[in-house]
Write an enzyme that holds these catalytic residues in place. Structure first.
Site, PDB file in Angstrom:
ATOM      1  N   ARG A 268      44.673  14.136   2.111  1.00  0.00           N
ATOM      2  CA  ARG A 268      44.505  12.902   1.346  1.00  0.00           C
ATOM      3  C   ARG A 268      43.645  13.273   0.151  1.00  0.00           C
ATOM      4  O   ARG A 268      42.494  13.651   0.309  1.00  0.00           O
ATOM      5  CB  ARG A 268      43.853  11.859   2.260  1.00  0.00           C
ATOM      6  CG  ARG A 268      42.798  10.992   1.627  1.00  0.00           C
ATOM      7  CD  ARG A 268      42.470   9.773   2.449  1.00  0.00           C
ATOM      8  NE  ARG A 268      41.574   9.989   3.574  1.00  0.00           N
ATOM      9  CZ  ARG A 268      40.244  10.100   3.477  1.00  0.00           C
ATOM     10  NH1 ARG A 268      39.641  10.069   2.314  1.00  0.00           N
ATOM     11  NH2 ARG A 268      39.511  10.254   4.560  1.00  0.00           N
ATOM     12  N   HIS A 272      39.426   7.233   1.459  1.00  0.00           N
ATOM     13  CA  HIS A 272      40.055   6.592   2.620  1.00  0.00           C
ATOM     14  C   HIS A 272      40.656   5.257   2.205  1.00  0.00           C
ATOM     15  O   HIS A 272      41.802   4.940   2.482  1.00  0.00           O
ATOM     16  CB  HIS A 272      39.020   6.401   3.725  1.00  0.00           C
ATOM     17  CG  HIS A 272      39.427   5.423   4.771  1.00  0.00           C
ATOM     18  ND1 HIS A 272      40.438   5.683   5.668  1.00  0.00           N
ATOM     19  CD2 HIS A 272      38.973   4.181   5.061  1.00  0.00           C
ATOM     20  CE1 HIS A 272      40.582   4.634   6.482  1.00  0.00           C
ATOM     21  NE2 HIS A 272      39.711   3.716   6.118  1.00  0.00           N
ATOM     22  N   TYR A 281      30.929  12.680   1.575  1.00  0.00           N
ATOM     23  CA  TYR A 281      31.193  13.570   2.701  1.00  0.00           C
ATOM     24  C   TYR A 281      32.029  14.810   2.359  1.00  0.00           C
ATOM     25  O   TYR A 281      32.316  15.622   3.240  1.00  0.00           O
ATOM     26  CB  TYR A 281      31.840  12.800   3.863  1.00  0.00           C
ATOM     27  CG  TYR A 281      33.079  11.989   3.493  1.00  0.00           C
ATOM     28  CD1 TYR A 281      34.323  12.589   3.417  1.00  0.00           C
ATOM     29  CD2 TYR A 281      32.988  10.628   3.239  1.00  0.00           C
ATOM     30  CE1 TYR A 281      35.449  11.859   3.088  1.00  0.00           C
ATOM     31  CE2 TYR A 281      34.114   9.877   2.907  1.00  0.00           C
ATOM     32  CZ  TYR A 281      35.340  10.500   2.843  1.00  0.00           C
ATOM     33  OH  TYR A 281      36.445   9.769   2.512  1.00  0.00           O
TER      34      TYR A 281
END
Lengths: 370, 328
Positions: A268, A272, A281
């Site tokens: 990805r 998200h 992160y």
């Protein structure tokens, strides 16, 4: 190829490197070079159609992010990076087959024919965004994780009981493989030898949690053997590999061969959802550069098509212009259509509206006042 | 010393305080570590206390809750985060069949003192299943404590109490109020009771019960009632949903003779019904009007474009208040 650990500092990146280092079915290399023997199983027309669709959904995805940023849509889950996995799998399905997508699989659903306007309306929070045309057996995006795999099992079971040759195709992510329902679904499918394809897009992250923290096993496909079914690990950024793996699994399921677990290793590229900040992160800047160069599925297929003389800048431009028009037109239709009325919340709760709901509906119709 | 904190900051502060002072406390859940929680309620805690105490788990709610039960059994004080309340469904067996019953079925030999924190409620334009209010499910299950603070001060003090009490606590955080305002919050440890309601305004004419994100709605409706009719509503923030603070509820209605209960959960079999039943059982002779519930409709929380119409609004609460004060 660059050594991954030169660039990727975060533990999540290491796991991605580990993932790509494991054997996976690959037909087309990142530079567009292909295994000709395997490539010959796919027609030029199919390759072009997949490429066009991948480019179409990518442009759609980017438009949705822009619309969300402008406040015209709600929280949106982008899929950029996963176009090959979604498109090349969805093109293998027949209309009668059952598709069980998650909230990140609208590229797959659109490939199967879900109208673009419906997808827009879904992310606008409009009720008809959940409506699927009668001729398609596609469920609305499943928000809970892994729960819909069991629905795929049940739908496949029904098909087998009626001697129909329809297949259930379930989309899910790497995070879903940690849920109990994943286990239950694969176990049922194995025990009852059902025509289901479990299609896992392992994109390396469940929101912020890297796959290495999701599973102590570096691969998901391997788990298939524990359920008595075949597992295939495939380069999810290689449309041709995904296509061949899915075709094989679907054909097998349709012909009584039972379930298959496919792990499509992909990435990805973005957040998200639009509410997520991936820089918290992972090293997003490095990803943007490195992953897009090395792992971009759209670019890879384009290189292949170009090398075969099936695509060029001119066709690219024309296609982008055509899709651009479609994106705008579908959006204009989506906003021109009346927005959901609050009163519609009472529809479809029961087969026949019970008296207490009739009363509440009247209450709301009267301005919601007692 | 106090600081102005919003509710998310106050919750983070409570976790920080207990992680520092009690090495049995662990924080675990999806994205609570590196990411600091999707609402940032655990922001920076992993850096401060390390990945052994602030733990990113695999994506599995039954796993999070079930293993928290085991950690609690064996001496820890886990605080499990469920990312959104409706995500708890896969973990409900662990909550209902085990966390709630551990003390009972082992005749007190073992207990499960864990806290399950979860953002809940509508009004934040969330996707499907990000907006549910499920408090009555938990209040209906013996063995669980259920609380829902409505402001930063209570959130911190109640969360500290929840981490100290020897029962499993369902700690419901109204998402809509996470960043709705700041309040003076003391530094360090302090406790707010897990069993006491708080009277927010004194009133003579009607008692108005609310909790979580409905508290500000109730306060606005009470203000409006005062302005329009010169009547005063006694607004009570229940805070503790199991057990209910019977004394505060009854003493208020004994005074006002009228009651309106507001909750954003569906009306049918919601906690409003329990409060109405309590009043019918123990205060019926004081009542001067029928009890009124103003609640979410009995439909799944609809898509966000129409969620505001699902929720009790100031107008709906005001209409409920008027209906009750005008009945005679």
């Amino acid at each position: 190829m660059l050594a991954e650990n030169e660039l990727l500092q975060h533990p999540g990146f290491t796991s991605a490197a580990e993932l790509t280092a494991l054997p996976a079915l690959r037909v087309v290399q990142p530079d567009g070079q292909a295994n000709e023997e395997l490539l010959s199983r796919v027609s030029d027309e199919e390759l072009i159609a997949m490429y066009q669709q991948m480019l179409r959904v990518r442009l759609f995805d980017r438009k949705c992010i822009a619309l969300q940023r402008q406040g015209k849509m709600g929280t949106y889950a982008p899929f950029e990076g996963q176009e090959a996995a979604q498109v090349a799998s969805a093109v293998c399905l027949a209309n009668k087959d059952w598709m069980f997508p998650t909230y990140r699989d609208h590229a797959a659903a659109m490939t199967r024919g879900l109208p673009m306007q419906t997808v827009y309306r879904y992310w606008m929070g409009q009720m008809d965004g959940f409506s699927v045309p009668d001729e398609l057996n596609i469920l609305p995006p499943c928000v809970p994780i892994a729960t819909h795999l069991l629905h795929g099992v049940g739908a496949a079971w029904a098909a087998r009981l009626r001697d129909e040759d329809t297949v259930s195709f379930c989309y899910f992510g790497d995070g879903a493989t940690s849920e109990g329902d994943f286990h239950e679904a694969l176990n049922f499918a194995g025990v009852f030898h059902l025509p289901v394809v479990f299609f896992c897009q392992n994109n390396g992250f469940a929101i912020s949690v890297p796959f290495a923290r999701q599973s102590a096993s570096p691969t998901i496909a391997k788990r298939a053997s524990a359920y008595g079914m075949d597992g295939i690990r495939v380069d999810g950024n290689d449309a041709v590999a995904v296509y061949l793996a899915c075709q094989t699994a679907i054909h097998k399921a349709r012909n009584g061969g039972g379930p298959t677990l496919i792990e499509a290793v992909t990435q990805r590229f973005g957040a998200h959802t639009t509410a997520d900040d991936p820089t918290r992160y992972r090293d997003q800047a490095a990803m943007n550069e490195e992953w897009r160069r090395e792992r971009d599925a759209v670019q890879r297929l384009r290189l292949l098509l170009t090398s075969k003389g099936l695509w060029d800048d001119n066709r690219e431009e024309q296609w982008i212009a055509k899709v651009g028009n479609e994106l705008v037109n579908a959006w204009e239709e989506a906003v021109a259509k009346p927005f959901s009325e609050p009163i519609e919340m009472f529809d479809h709760v029961y087969s026949k509206m019970p008296a207490h709901l009739e009363e509440q509906k009247k209450l709301l119709a009267g301005g919601g006042l007692a | 010393m106090t600081r102005m904190l919003n509710m998310v900051q106050a919750i983070r502060d409570a976790l920080d305080v207990k992680l520092a002072e009690d090495n049995r406390v662990l924080v675990l859940g999806e994205d609570v570590g590196v990411n600091g929680g999707v609402f940032r309620a655990t922001d920076g805690l992993q850096d401060k206390y390390g990945p052994e105490r602030v733990i990113d788990t695999p994506l599995a709610e039954s796993g999070i809750i079930g293993s928290s039960i085991g950690l609690a059994l064996n001496g820890f004080r886990p605080v499990a985060e469920i990312q959104f309340l409706a995500f708890i469904f896969p973990g409900l067996e662990q909550v209902f069949a085990h966390a709630a019953r551990m003390r009972y079925r082992t005749r007190g030999r073992f207990t499960a003192p864990l806290v399950i924190r979860a953002p809940y409620g509508a009004g934040i334009r969330g996707p499907e299943l990000h907006s549910e209010s499920l408090e009555s499910l938990f209040a209906h299950t013996p063995g669980l404590r259920v609380v829902a603070p409505s402001n930063p001060y209570d959130a911190k003090g109640m969360l500290i109490s929840a981490m100290e009490v020897d029962d499993p606590v369902i700690f419901l955080e109204p998402t809509r109020l996470y960043r709705a305002g700041t309040r003076d919050v003391p530094e360090g440890s302090y406790r707010v009771s897990l069993e006491k309601a708080e009277r927010l305004t004194e009133g003579r004419d009607v008692s108005l019960f609310a909790w979580g994100a409905m508290v500000p709605v109730a306060l606005r409706a009470a203000e409006q009632l005062e302005k329009e009719q010169g009547l005063s509503a006694e607004v009570i923030d229940l805070r503790s949903l199991m057990p209910l603070d019977k004394e505060t509820i009854l003493s208020s209605v004994e005074k006002t003779g009228r009651a309106v209960i507001v909750h954003e959960a569906h009306q049918t079999a919601g906690l409003g019904a329990e409060i109405a039943a309590l009043l019918a059982d123990e205060a019926v002779w004081c009542l001067r009007a029928p009890i009124k519930r103003v609640a979410g409709f009995d439909v799944p929380v609809p898509p966000f474009s129409v969620e505001d119409a699902y929720l009790p609004t100031t107008e709906r609460v005001l209409a409920g208040l008027k209906e009750v004060v005008m009945a005679e």
